[in-house]
Design an enzyme around this catalytic site. Sequence first.
Site, mmCIF file in Angstrom:
data_model
loop_
_atom_site.group_PDB
_atom_site.id
_atom_site.type_symbol
_atom_site.label_atom_id
_atom_site.label_comp_id
_atom_site.label_asym_id
_atom_site.label_seq_id
_atom_site.Cartn_x
_atom_site.Cartn_y
_atom_site.Cartn_z
ATOM 1 N N ARG A 23 20.785 -20.125 46.764
ATOM 2 C CA ARG A 23 20.447 -20.298 48.182
ATOM 3 C C ARG A 23 19.190 -21.150 48.398
ATOM 4 O O ARG A 23 19.070 -21.842 49.388
ATOM 5 C CB ARG A 23 20.237 -18.921 48.819
ATOM 6 C CG ARG A 23 21.548 -18.271 49.191
ATOM 7 C CD ARG A 23 21.300 -17.009 49.930
ATOM 8 N NE ARG A 23 20.283 -16.208 49.253
ATOM 9 C CZ ARG A 23 19.889 -15.013 49.623
ATOM 10 N NH1 ARG A 23 20.386 -14.461 50.690
ATOM 11 N NH2 ARG A 23 18.976 -14.347 48.958
ATOM 12 N N LYS A 46 26.547 -9.067 33.083
ATOM 13 C CA LYS A 46 26.491 -7.653 33.374
ATOM 14 C C LYS A 46 25.523 -7.419 34.527
ATOM 15 O O LYS A 46 24.677 -8.281 34.734
ATOM 16 C CB LYS A 46 26.108 -6.848 32.134
ATOM 17 C CG LYS A 46 24.655 -7.031 31.693
ATOM 18 C CD LYS A 46 24.348 -6.130 30.541
ATOM 19 C CE LYS A 46 23.797 -4.808 31.007
ATOM 20 N NZ LYS A 46 22.364 -4.660 30.818
ATOM 21 N N ASP A 52 28.782 -9.772 27.075
ATOM 22 C CA ASP A 52 27.907 -8.715 26.562
ATOM 23 C C ASP A 52 27.094 -9.424 25.494
ATOM 24 O O ASP A 52 27.617 -9.742 24.421
ATOM 25 C CB ASP A 52 28.726 -7.573 25.956
ATOM 26 C CG ASP A 52 27.826 -6.444 25.486
ATOM 27 O OD1 ASP A 52 26.784 -6.750 24.856
ATOM 28 O OD2 ASP A 52 28.141 -5.278 25.743
ATOM 29 N N HIS A 53 25.836 -9.712 25.798
ATOM 30 C CA HIS A 53 25.128 -10.637 24.908
ATOM 31 C C HIS A 53 24.937 -10.076 23.503
ATOM 32 O O HIS A 53 24.684 -10.815 22.564
ATOM 33 C CB HIS A 53 23.805 -11.117 25.522
ATOM 34 C CG HIS A 53 22.677 -10.155 25.412
ATOM 35 N ND1 HIS A 53 22.514 -9.093 26.256
ATOM 36 C CD2 HIS A 53 21.635 -10.087 24.547
ATOM 37 C CE1 HIS A 53 21.430 -8.430 25.918
ATOM 38 N NE2 HIS A 53 20.862 -9.010 24.884
ATOM 39 N N LYS A 105 25.148 -11.879 19.266
ATOM 40 C CA LYS A 105 24.099 -11.865 18.244
ATOM 41 C C LYS A 105 24.735 -12.100 16.878
ATOM 42 O O LYS A 105 25.714 -11.446 16.515
ATOM 43 C CB LYS A 105 23.358 -10.521 18.255
ATOM 44 C CG LYS A 105 22.457 -10.339 19.476
ATOM 45 C CD LYS A 105 21.681 -9.044 19.404
ATOM 46 C CE LYS A 105 21.025 -8.715 20.726
ATOM 47 N NZ LYS A 105 19.724 -9.316 20.930
ATOM 48 N N GLU A 157 13.354 -0.049 22.308
ATOM 49 C CA GLU A 157 12.534 -1.137 22.846
ATOM 50 C C GLU A 157 11.122 -0.618 23.039
ATOM 51 O O GLU A 157 10.937 0.519 23.479
ATOM 52 C CB GLU A 157 13.085 -1.592 24.196
ATOM 53 C CG GLU A 157 14.434 -2.239 24.096
ATOM 54 C CD GLU A 157 14.888 -2.770 25.449
ATOM 55 O OE1 GLU A 157 14.541 -3.891 25.789
ATOM 56 O OE2 GLU A 157 15.579 -2.021 26.158
ATOM 57 N N ASP A 212 22.616 0.620 31.496
ATOM 58 C CA ASP A 212 21.978 -0.625 31.080
ATOM 59 C C ASP A 212 22.280 -0.967 29.611
ATOM 60 O O ASP A 212 22.402 -2.137 29.265
ATOM 61 C CB ASP A 212 20.458 -0.492 31.285
ATOM 62 C CG ASP A 212 19.722 -1.797 31.110
ATOM 63 O OD1 ASP A 212 20.150 -2.798 31.721
ATOM 64 O OD2 ASP A 212 18.720 -1.828 30.360
ATOM 65 N N HIS A 214 26.245 -2.445 25.374
ATOM 66 C CA HIS A 214 25.802 -2.903 24.049
ATOM 67 C C HIS A 214 26.055 -1.868 22.940
ATOM 68 O O HIS A 214 26.544 -2.195 21.866
ATOM 69 C CB HIS A 214 24.316 -3.246 24.065
ATOM 70 C CG HIS A 214 23.916 -4.162 25.182
ATOM 71 N ND1 HIS A 214 24.723 -5.175 25.640
ATOM 72 C CD2 HIS A 214 22.793 -4.231 25.946
ATOM 73 C CE1 HIS A 214 24.112 -5.825 26.620
ATOM 74 N NE2 HIS A 214 22.942 -5.264 26.833
ATOM 75 N N LYS A 254 13.437 2.954 26.309
ATOM 76 C CA LYS A 254 12.323 2.039 26.564
ATOM 77 C C LYS A 254 11.034 2.758 26.206
ATOM 78 O O LYS A 254 10.966 3.981 26.206
ATOM 79 C CB LYS A 254 12.298 1.662 28.044
ATOM 80 C CG LYS A 254 13.590 0.961 28.473
ATOM 81 C CD LYS A 254 13.332 -0.354 29.141
ATOM 82 C CE LYS A 254 14.598 -1.028 29.581
ATOM 83 N NZ LYS A 254 14.864 -2.291 28.910
HETATM 84 C C1 BG6 Z 1 19.823 -6.078 28.603
HETATM 85 C C2 BG6 Z 1 19.227 -4.927 29.362
HETATM 86 O O1 BG6 Z 1 21.224 -6.111 28.744
HETATM 87 O O2 BG6 Z 1 19.510 -5.934 27.226
HETATM 88 C C3 BG6 Z 1 17.725 -4.865 29.153
HETATM 89 O O3 BG6 Z 1 19.500 -5.084 30.743
HETATM 90 C C4 BG6 Z 1 17.410 -4.819 27.672
HETATM 91 O O4 BG6 Z 1 17.158 -3.725 29.796
HETATM 92 C C5 BG6 Z 1 18.120 -5.951 26.952
HETATM 93 O O5 BG6 Z 1 16.004 -4.966 27.538
HETATM 94 C C6 BG6 Z 1 17.952 -5.833 25.461
HETATM 95 O O6 BG6 Z 1 18.445 -6.994 24.862
HETATM 96 P P1 BG6 Z 1 17.829 -7.548 23.507
HETATM 97 O O7 BG6 Z 1 18.682 -8.723 23.186
HETATM 98 O O8 BG6 Z 1 16.403 -7.887 23.782
HETATM 99 O O9 BG6 Z 1 17.956 -6.422 22.529
#
Ligand code: BG6
Length: 501
Positions: free
Chosen positions: A47, A146, A175-176, A180, A214, A233, A238, A338
């Site tokens: 936007r 996501k 889903d990243h 990896k 984390e 999350d 993941h 976290k």
């Molecule tokens: C994301 C979450 O999908 O993955 C975040 O929304 C999280 O909260 C992150 O920190 C972790 O990804 P990575 O690649 O840093 O382990």
Amino acid sequence: MKKTSPHIVVIFGASGDLTKRKLIPALFNLHQQNLLGHPFAILGVSRTEMTDTMFREKMMEFLPDNETSADFIGHLYYESLQTSDEADYPRLKERIDDLRREINAPANILFYLSTPPNLYPLIPKHLANVGLNNESDGFKRLIIEKPFGSNLESARHLNRDLLQYFEEDQLYRIDHYLGKETVQNLLVLRFSNSLWEPLWNHKYIDHVQITSSESLGVEKRGGYYDHSGALRDMVQNHLLQMLAMVAMEPPTVINADAIRNEMLKVFQSIRPLKKENLQEDVVRGQYTSSHIKGEAVAGYREEEGVDPESRTETFVAMRLNIDNWRWGGIPFYIRTGKKLPTRVTEIVINFKPTPHHLFDAALNGTTAPNQLIIRIQPDEGILMKMGLKVPGAGFMVQTVNMGFHYSDLSDAYVPTAYERLLLDCIHGDATLYSRGDNVEKAWEIVQPIIDEWDTNPDFPLHGYPAGTWGPLATDELMAAHPSGWRYPCKNLNNDGEYCEL
Ligand code: BG6
């Protein structure tokens, strides 16, 4: 390496954080390796009013200051658009057509949805209205970031909405974690060695642990996170994807359907969580204020954007059972949180102890059963723990490490997750993307927990001081296993220490 067809990447949500931190750098890296092909263009859409030049300057801040970056940003364009307004889409189509003529590319278009999720059903509909879902003149693919829904019902809804306008094979749910390198290596480790497969079952494995910790808190994402929490999350996506890769049967071939079919079967075999057992099987935690390395650290409820009375979980641990031939009776423990002591993601395969105990542990040593540790990040690698003889008199056993570190492959370039996934999508390879039925099944697994937390105010929410390994109740989950959780350190080889506080 597959040849990349000429294409245009259209990023919705181009003024957002993900675009500048992950997507543009990933596309830049691909370009630098000559993997994006020619011609190509990247059209940012959002936007915010901006010219192409302003967009290029903004993105340049996230790229190295060199000639390749200068060349790369020449491929960036921008169009401001009321994304939710159907009336703006003919203009988008015109802009894409102009761009195609300008760079002389066919109508191969990848749309990346990185907007607030309420726009996910709308954008595909508006794209379809102007024919931008039609593949007669080139591919049209849609990557969806996501969160894919916020519960089972909304995920089903979203799937239904998307499938009204695009075919399943045009949809790429990201889903990243699957992007990896180390997660993909799980498949190679399991299925390119004859060593593991005979052992990879209930006969030799005692239990499996998957940890994704984390050290950061919610940072500036309190507003989002407070409506999400660790279960939505991290666990639904993941952690369950990693679990499926550990537990799946060997696919007959490596392609999107074969792999996703096997992953789906794992989800289908996970024993549904029962309301009456939930308090035994699931631990919910939230970090409280504390001191880390002598510095005062705020608790979750004091974070920006978080309700001061929030009951959102920043930590989840749970036990899951997979009721199938391979895994009958073998628990899988997963935990994520976290503000834990360190940032580590790893899978620990705990083998059964030897049937007969012949040797004693060395003084101050242990004779713990074998462990195979698959380190996803950081210090990526594989570690095998085994008992060996301490040199000298008698037969004393000491656990030793045998390991492989990715860093030893000093000249191997490890692509980022987004690099890998974007290129796969451009190539039309959905193997590392989630299929609609898999995403729904993963929601089905966690849905009983969501329901219970929503309706039972007495379900415990344990506080844990920031910088610790989560609520004490997490250890009770593991009561049946004397060795308990592995407490990982940043360095793969170190453990057993309460490191990095
Ligand atoms: C994301 C979450 O999908 O993955 C975040 O929304 C999280 O909260 C992150 O920190 C972790 O990804 P990575 O690649 O840093 O382990």
